[in-house]
Design a protein around this motif. Structure first.
Motif, PDB file in Angstrom:
ATOM      1  N   TYR A   1       0.837  -1.207   0.000  1.00 15.81           N
ATOM      2  CA  TYR A   1       0.000   0.000   0.000  1.00 15.81           C
ATOM      3  C   TYR A   1       0.872   1.258   0.000  1.00 15.81           C
ATOM      4  N   ASN A   2       1.900   1.274   0.864  1.00 17.47           N
ATOM      5  CA  ASN A   2       2.765   2.455   0.953  1.00 17.47           C
ATOM      6  C   ASN A   2       3.486   2.731  -0.362  1.00 17.47           C
ATOM      7  N   GLY A   3       3.827   1.655  -1.084  1.00 21.78           N
ATOM      8  CA  GLY A   3       4.520   1.828  -2.356  1.00 21.78           C
ATOM      9  C   GLY A   3       3.669   2.528  -3.404  1.00 21.78           C
ATOM     10  N   LEU A   4       2.352   2.406  -3.263  1.00 22.81           N
ATOM     11  CA  LEU A   4       1.443   3.029  -4.227  1.00 22.81           C
ATOM     12  C   LEU A   4       0.827   4.330  -3.721  1.00 22.81           C
ATOM     13  N   ASP A   5       1.020   4.617  -2.447  1.00 26.43           N
ATOM     14  CA  ASP A   5       0.420   5.807  -1.835  1.00 26.43           C
ATOM     15  C   ASP A   5       1.290   7.027  -2.108  1.00 26.43           C
ATOM     16  N   SER A   6       1.325   7.416  -3.381  1.00 23.52           N
ATOM     17  CA  SER A   6       2.182   8.535  -3.788  1.00 23.52           C
ATOM     18  C   SER A   6       1.479   9.336  -4.873  1.00 23.52           C
ATOM     19  N   PHE A   7       1.299  10.621  -4.618  1.00 25.52           N
ATOM     20  CA  PHE A   7       0.619  11.481  -5.583  1.00 25.52           C
ATOM     21  C   PHE A   7       1.316  11.534  -6.947  1.00 25.52           C
ATOM     22  N   PRO A   8       2.666  11.610  -7.006  1.00 27.40           N
ATOM     23  CA  PRO A   8       3.319  11.659  -8.329  1.00 27.40           C
ATOM     24  C   PRO A   8       3.012  10.461  -9.220  1.00 27.40           C
ATOM     25  N   LEU A   9       2.678   9.303  -8.627  1.00 28.37           N
ATOM     26  CA  LEU A   9       2.395   8.124  -9.442  1.00 28.37           C
ATOM     27  C   LEU A   9       1.135   8.288 -10.284  1.00 28.37           C
ATOM     28  N   LEU A  10       0.262   9.228  -9.900  1.00 25.56           N
ATOM     29  CA  LEU A  10      -0.934   9.485 -10.706  1.00 25.56           C
ATOM     30  C   LEU A  10      -0.570  10.012 -12.094  1.00 25.56           C
ATOM     31  N   ALA A  11       0.657  10.507 -12.230  1.00 21.00           N
ATOM     32  CA  ALA A  11       1.083  10.994 -13.549  1.00 21.00           C
ATOM     33  C   ALA A  11       1.161   9.860 -14.566  1.00 21.00           C
ATOM     34  N   ILE A  12       1.394   8.639 -14.118  1.00 24.42           N
ATOM     35  CA  ILE A  12       1.588   7.520 -15.045  1.00 24.42           C
ATOM     36  C   ILE A  12       0.348   7.264 -15.894  1.00 24.42           C
ATOM     37  N   PRO A  13      -0.846   7.028 -15.293  1.00 27.84           N
ATOM     38  CA  PRO A  13      -2.010   6.797 -16.162  1.00 27.84           C
ATOM     39  C   PRO A  13      -2.345   7.986 -17.051  1.00 27.84           C
ATOM     40  N   PHE A  14      -2.107   9.200 -16.569  1.00 29.92           N
ATOM     41  CA  PHE A  14      -2.391  10.371 -17.401  1.00 29.92           C
ATOM     42  C   PHE A  14      -1.450  10.436 -18.605  1.00 29.92           C
ATOM     43  N   PHE A  15      -0.151  10.159 -18.377  1.00 29.30           N
ATOM     44  CA  PHE A  15       0.787  10.165 -19.501  1.00 29.30           C
ATOM     45  C   PHE A  15       0.482   9.033 -20.483  1.00 29.30           C
ATOM     46  N   VAL A  16       0.082   7.872 -19.975  1.00 25.97           N
ATOM     47  CA  VAL A  16      -0.297   6.763 -20.853  1.00 25.97           C
ATOM     48  C   VAL A  16      -1.485   7.168 -21.724  1.00 25.97           C
ATOM     49  N   LEU A  17      -2.501   7.764 -21.108  1.00 31.41           N
ATOM     50  CA  LEU A  17      -3.682   8.201 -21.861  1.00 31.41           C
ATOM     51  C   LEU A  17      -3.320   9.287 -22.868  1.00 31.41           C
ATOM     52  N   ALA A  18      -2.435  10.199 -22.477  1.00 34.38           N
ATOM     53  CA  ALA A  18      -1.994  11.250 -23.415  1.00 34.38           C
ATOM     54  C   ALA A  18      -1.307  10.631 -24.624  1.00 34.38           C
ATOM     55  N   GLY A  19      -0.509   9.575 -24.395  1.00 25.72           N
ATOM     56  CA  GLY A  19       0.149   8.894 -25.507  1.00 25.72           C
ATOM     57  C   GLY A  19      -0.846   8.231 -26.448  1.00 25.72           C
ATOM     58  N   LEU A  20      -1.892   7.614 -25.903  1.00 20.26           N
ATOM     59  CA  LEU A  20      -2.915   6.978 -26.736  1.00 20.26           C
ATOM     60  C   LEU A  20      -3.706   8.019 -27.528  1.00 20.26           C
ATOM     61  N   ILE A  21      -3.995   9.145 -26.893  1.00 26.53           N
ATOM     62  CA  ILE A  21      -4.686  10.229 -27.597  1.00 26.53           C
ATOM     63  C   ILE A  21      -3.819  10.759 -28.734  1.00 26.53           C
ATOM     64  N   MET A  22      -2.522  10.910 -28.459  1.00 24.72           N
ATOM     65  CA  MET A  22      -1.574  11.369 -29.470  1.00 24.72           C
ATOM     66  C   MET A  22      -1.575  10.436 -30.671  1.00 24.72           C
ATOM     67  N   GLU A  23      -1.620   9.136 -30.401  1.00 24.89           N
ATOM     68  CA  GLU A  23      -1.560   8.130 -31.461  1.00 24.89           C
ATOM     69  C   GLU A  23      -2.817   8.144 -32.322  1.00 24.89           C
ATOM     70  N   GLN A  24      -3.974   8.375 -31.721  1.00 24.32           N
ATOM     71  CA  GLN A  24      -5.245   8.247 -32.423  1.00 24.32           C
ATOM     72  C   GLN A  24      -5.870   9.574 -32.814  1.00 24.32           C
ATOM     73  N   GLY A  25      -5.415  10.656 -32.226  1.00 17.57           N
ATOM     74  CA  GLY A  25      -6.087  11.934 -32.431  1.00 17.57           C
ATOM     75  C   GLY A  25      -5.539  12.817 -33.525  1.00 17.57           C
ATOM     76  N   GLY A  26      -4.624  12.302 -34.362  1.00 15.58           N
ATOM     77  CA  GLY A  26      -4.086  13.089 -35.457  1.00 15.58           C
ATOM     78  C   GLY A  26      -2.844  13.867 -35.112  1.00 15.58           C
ATOM     79  N   ILE A  27      -2.445  13.834 -33.840  1.00 17.16           N
ATOM     80  CA  ILE A  27      -1.256  14.583 -33.413  1.00 17.16           C
ATOM     81  C   ILE A  27      -0.001  13.992 -34.040  1.00 17.16           C
ATOM     82  N   ALA A  28       0.096  12.662 -34.052  1.00 15.35           N
ATOM     83  CA  ALA A  28       1.260  12.008 -34.647  1.00 15.35           C
ATOM     84  C   ALA A  28       1.359  12.320 -36.133  1.00 15.35           C
ATOM     85  N   ARG A  29       0.224  12.331 -36.820  1.00 15.80           N
ATOM     86  CA  ARG A  29       0.224  12.621 -38.260  1.00 15.80           C
ATOM     87  C   ARG A  29       0.696  14.057 -38.524  1.00 15.80           C
TER      88      ARG A  29
END
Length: 425
Positions: free
Chosen positions: A46-74
């Motif tokens: 629990y302590n290993g995951l109880d960290s606010f900075p770790l919330l950046a991971i799912p957001f960056f992953v989602l940003a990468g998927l949006i980049m791939e599909q949303g025309g940004i890469a093109r």
């Protein structure tokens, strides 16, 4: 200590998933020794995951998927083509420049590789390019993703090593650009071997470059939001990642219009799957890291290095070799969580700047994304190219050379890493 590392190696050789290797090795040590109650396993998880900075991971992953599909890469491909499409072997150059630009958005090497591969590899095949080398160049360019900010690897590394995320991001800028420039030189030399085959360059047009730049401006706004926001102290890394998602959604839905609201559930499901896999490894690794610290392993290793190595130069060489080998066989986040609690205290004891060492570790593990047999970027590029990993691996050493040279330069000339953080922070 022998029980902890012995069970870890036994489970690793047996082919157990990394999450079980880390968790079971820790739980088994506590159960056998009986000195600490097993409830500590749940507490450390629990302590290993109880960290606010770790919330950046799912957001960056989602940003990468949006980049791939949303025309940004093109849009980034269009800008890169206008910028370097006049050079012989133009699509090799375009792949590297595009991946460098996308690295400043997604923070994930595999996401960059997937986006660039899906757009450029079919065109490279149509133009008669060596498809094995083409796939190798895209995979190697994808390895810049965790070096150039933002970077998921650097977020995790900064968290477990108590370093500034902003400083880590800035430390990766110069090495990443050097690596990109080195790869482009290598592509130019490779294309010169068969001048007729790669004589597909288009004349440079300032007007075309201006049009491509205007079209790519919304995409270029994303890295500005993330990096400038963090460095300027306006937002935290987590808040910057969330802003990148919001900006990416706006650009994909209303500017480039290559994305629909109906795509969001599937993207969020993929984000949850990728992020949860990373998070559970972080949680179980915290159990293992705690045991390593409790058993005083970093001090023992530091004492061994001081007695047998004696210099920071030799320690850095040893650490580089270790990390390059580990990166060939282990996922980067897992390797980071296992090795950093051991290596960082030794580096500090040997007089190495912790920020410098952190960026060097990130570079090593980024190179691991493109080194067989594990290299995830190789798997992504080979899948899109319709070739086997073995076929691509025969030529991947060519774009790997500038990455290794960049690693050596960053390792033994600390100012390559430290100059920008010291200047701007």
């Amino acid at each position: 200590m022998l029980l902890t590392f012995g069970s870890f190696l036994a489970l690793l050789v047996a082919g157990a998933p990394m999450v079980f290797v880390l968790g079971v090795a820790g739980a088994l040590t506590l159960a056998v020794t009986g000195q600490t109650p097993l409830v500590v396993v749940a507490q450390r998880l629990y302590n290993g995951l109880d960290s606010f900075p770790l919330l950046a991971i799912p957001f960056f992953v989602l940003a990468g998927l949006i980049m791939e599909q949303g025309g940004i890469a093109r849009a980034m491909v269009g800008l890169a083509t206008a910028l370097v499409g006049w050079i012989r072997g133009s699509l090799f150059m375009v792949s590297t420049v595009t991946a460098t630009g996308l690295s400043a958005i997604s923070g994930s090497g595999s996401a960059d590789t997937a986006a660039v591969s899906s757009i450029l590899l079919p065109e490279m095949r149509r133009r008669g390019y060596d498809i094995d080398y083409a796939a190798a160049t895209v995979a190697a360019a994808g390895a810049l993703g965790p070096i150039i900010p933002p970077s998921i690897i650097m977020v995790v590394l900064a968290m477990i090593s108590d370093l500034s995320v902003g400083a880590m991001f800035l430390g990766g800028v110069v090495p990443g650009l050097i690596g990109a420039a080195g790869m482009m030189v290598g592509h130019w030399l490779y294309a010169r071997r068969e001048p007729m085959r790669y004589a597909d360059a288009e004349p440079f047009s300032l007007r075309r470059l201006g049009q491509a730049f205007v079209a790519a401006l919304p995409a270029l706004a994303m890295p500005v939001i993330v990096v400038v926001g963090i460095i300027g102290g306006v937002v935290t890394p987590t808040e910057a990642a969330a802003l990148a998602v919001v900006a990416g959604l706006f650009i994909g839905l209303f500017v480039y219009r290559e994305m629909k609201l109906a795509d969001l559930p599937g993207m969020m499901l993929r984000t949850a799957g990728i992020s949860s896999a990373v998070m559970i490894i972080i949680g179980t690794a915290s159990i293992f890291s705690w045991l390593v610290a409790v058993q005083d392993v970093p001090r023992l290793i530091s004492a061994w290095f001081e007695a047998n190595v004696g210099s920071a130069w030799a320690f850095l060489l040893t650490a580089n070799l270790l990390l390059l080998v580990v990166g060939m066989f282990m996922e980067s986040i897992s390797a980071l969580l296992i090795l950093m609690p051991v290596l960082m205290p030794v580096a500090i004891a040997m007089g190495v700047d912790p920020l410098h060492f952190g960026v060097v570790v990130a570079i090593n593990l980024s190179i691991g994304l493109v080194t067989p047999p594990y290299g995830i970027c190789l798997f992504v590029a080979s899948t899109v190219a319709g070739r086997s990993v073995m076929q691509i691996s025969r030529v991947v050493w060519i774009p790997l050379i500038p990455l290794i040279l960049m690693l050596l330069l960053s390792t033994y000339v600390p100012d390559v890493v430290l100059w920008l953080p010291r200047t701007l922070l």
